[in-house]
Design an enzyme around this catalytic site. Structure first.
Site, PDB file in Angstrom:
ATOM      1  N   HIS A  77       0.843  -1.206   0.000  1.00  0.00           N
ATOM      2  CA  HIS A  77       0.000   0.000   0.000  1.00  0.00           C
ATOM      3  C   HIS A  77       0.878   1.255   0.000  1.00  0.00           C
ATOM      4  O   HIS A  77       0.578   2.233  -0.672  1.00  0.00           O
ATOM      5  CB  HIS A  77      -0.941   0.016   1.198  1.00  0.00           C
ATOM      6  N   HIS A 233      -9.499  -1.815  -4.404  1.00  0.00           N
ATOM      7  CA  HIS A 233      -8.354  -2.190  -3.577  1.00  0.00           C
ATOM      8  C   HIS A 233      -7.428  -3.171  -4.300  1.00  0.00           C
ATOM      9  O   HIS A 233      -6.200  -3.124  -4.129  1.00  0.00           O
ATOM     10  CB  HIS A 233      -8.783  -2.776  -2.223  1.00  0.00           C
ATOM     11  N   ASP A 237      -3.420  -2.804  -4.797  1.00  0.00           N
ATOM     12  CA  ASP A 237      -2.418  -3.848  -4.532  1.00  0.00           C
ATOM     13  C   ASP A 237      -1.550  -4.100  -5.767  1.00  0.00           C
ATOM     14  O   ASP A 237      -0.329  -4.235  -5.664  1.00  0.00           O
ATOM     15  CB  ASP A 237      -3.107  -5.167  -4.163  1.00  0.00           C
ATOM     16  N   HIS A 260      -1.376 -11.166  -4.511  1.00  0.00           N
ATOM     17  CA  HIS A 260       0.031 -10.774  -4.367  1.00  0.00           C
ATOM     18  C   HIS A 260       0.996 -11.782  -4.982  1.00  0.00           C
ATOM     19  O   HIS A 260       2.003 -11.405  -5.581  1.00  0.00           O
ATOM     20  CB  HIS A 260       0.372 -10.566  -2.897  1.00  0.00           C
TER      21      HIS A 260
HETATM   22 ZN   LIG Z   1      -3.926  -4.615  -0.070  1.00  0.00          ZN
END
Ligand SMILES: [Zn+2]
Length: 302
Positions: A77, A233, A237, A260
């Site tokens: 972030h 969001h 990311d 991720h």
């Molecule tokens: Zn995140």
């Protein structure tokens, strides 16, 4: 926007680590041209880890970096805020292994950067411009980059949850669009996963103050910040994880159901696919000029 930038002055804040629940001090400090973004652990003799794919460490629920047994976690972030506000060079000091989670979004980091102010450096920024598509997929998870004149992101998510069957958004990422449309979007988790995380000693600092929690039929928080806060969001990311290539990217990132692990695997693959991009140094003059230096009039061609 072609000169490298750093912060005008140092700035600090205190928050808690999402997983440890411990208090963390974060400081952002100005750095010279070509320094890049580096994390420094003040609790470990000031040892540093550069924010590049070469130092990627274990990915669990967040993105981590490590070098010589010095690690930092949950970097994405903060990285998203730094690169979207065009901060090329900064030293990030932490007295703990985790970047504080703040409110689960990048908005507090945007605020910190704005409070510190921006300083233009006398060095040109290098962009990584995509000239041929790059893609990877793992089952039904996909991520790709295509040539484009701008950096934009298309993200789609689908979960087995009534609120999240499908969300999709395309956005050109600029400083303004990031601040308005992406930075405030908070991380999210499913209530059914929270117990499991806690049993594994994770998310000890997690609460409704720093994450959207999805119950079986709705969110446990009072309100969402955007109707499609979840996919926003995910864009946040992806922007943060893509920062690990070390240069601002010019291309169209398209991701479906990624996370991720796939974002960071992809960031590493981009650097391997050297025929798919060019490092572009703008030929435009650097602005603004230092005080006292007169403007040169445009030279006429002979
Ligand atoms: Zn995140």
């Amino acid at each position: 926007m072609d000169a490298q930038r750093t912060l005008r002055r140092p700035i600090s804040c205190v928050g808690i680590g999402l997983h440890s629940g411990n208090k963390v001090q974060l400081s952002l400090k100005p750095a010279a041209a070509d320094f890049g973004i580096r994390f420094r652990r003040t609790d470990l003799g000031d040892r540093e880890v550069p924010a590049t794919v070469q130092h990627l460490a274990g990915i669990q629920l967040a993105t981590g970096l490590a070098r010589n047994e010095v690690s930092v976690e949950t970097v994405e972030h903060l990285l998203a805020a730094l690169v979207s506000l065009n901060i090329d060079n900064v030293l990030v000091e932490l007295n703990s292994p985790e970047v504080p989670i703040m409110d689960g979004s990048a908005a507090p980091f945007v605020y910190l950067i704005q409070e510190a102010g921006v300083k233009t450096l006398q060095a040109r920024r290098k962009y990584l411009k995509i000239v041929r598509p790059i893609a990877i997929s793992r089952g039904d998870k996909r991520i790709a980059l295509y040539p484009s004149d701008h950096f934009k992101v298309t993200y789609s998510v689908s979960y087995d949850h009534p609120l999240l069957r499908h969300q999709s958004r395309t956005l050109r990422i600029t400083e303004d669009s990031f601040i308005e449309d992406i930075a405030p979007a908070r991380t999210f988790t499913f209530l059914k996963d929270v117990e499991m995380l806690r049993q594994n000693g994770l998310a000890l600092g997690g609460s409704l103050e720093n994450a959207i929690v999805l119950g079986e039929t709705g969110v446990l928080n009072n309100a969402l910040r955007f109707e499609d806060e979840f996919v926003r969001h995910k864009i946040l990311d992806a922007v943060g994880d893509l920062a690990l290539v070390g240069h601002p990217v010019i291309g169209h990132l398209v991701a479906h159901r990624a996370g991720h692990a796939l974002h960071t695997e992809f960031a590493a693959k981009i650097l391997e696919e050297v025929d798919s991009w060019q490092l572009l140094e703008s030929l435009l003059p650097i602005e603004p000029r230092p005080l006292g230096v007169p403007a040169t009039s445009p030279r006429l061609a002979n």
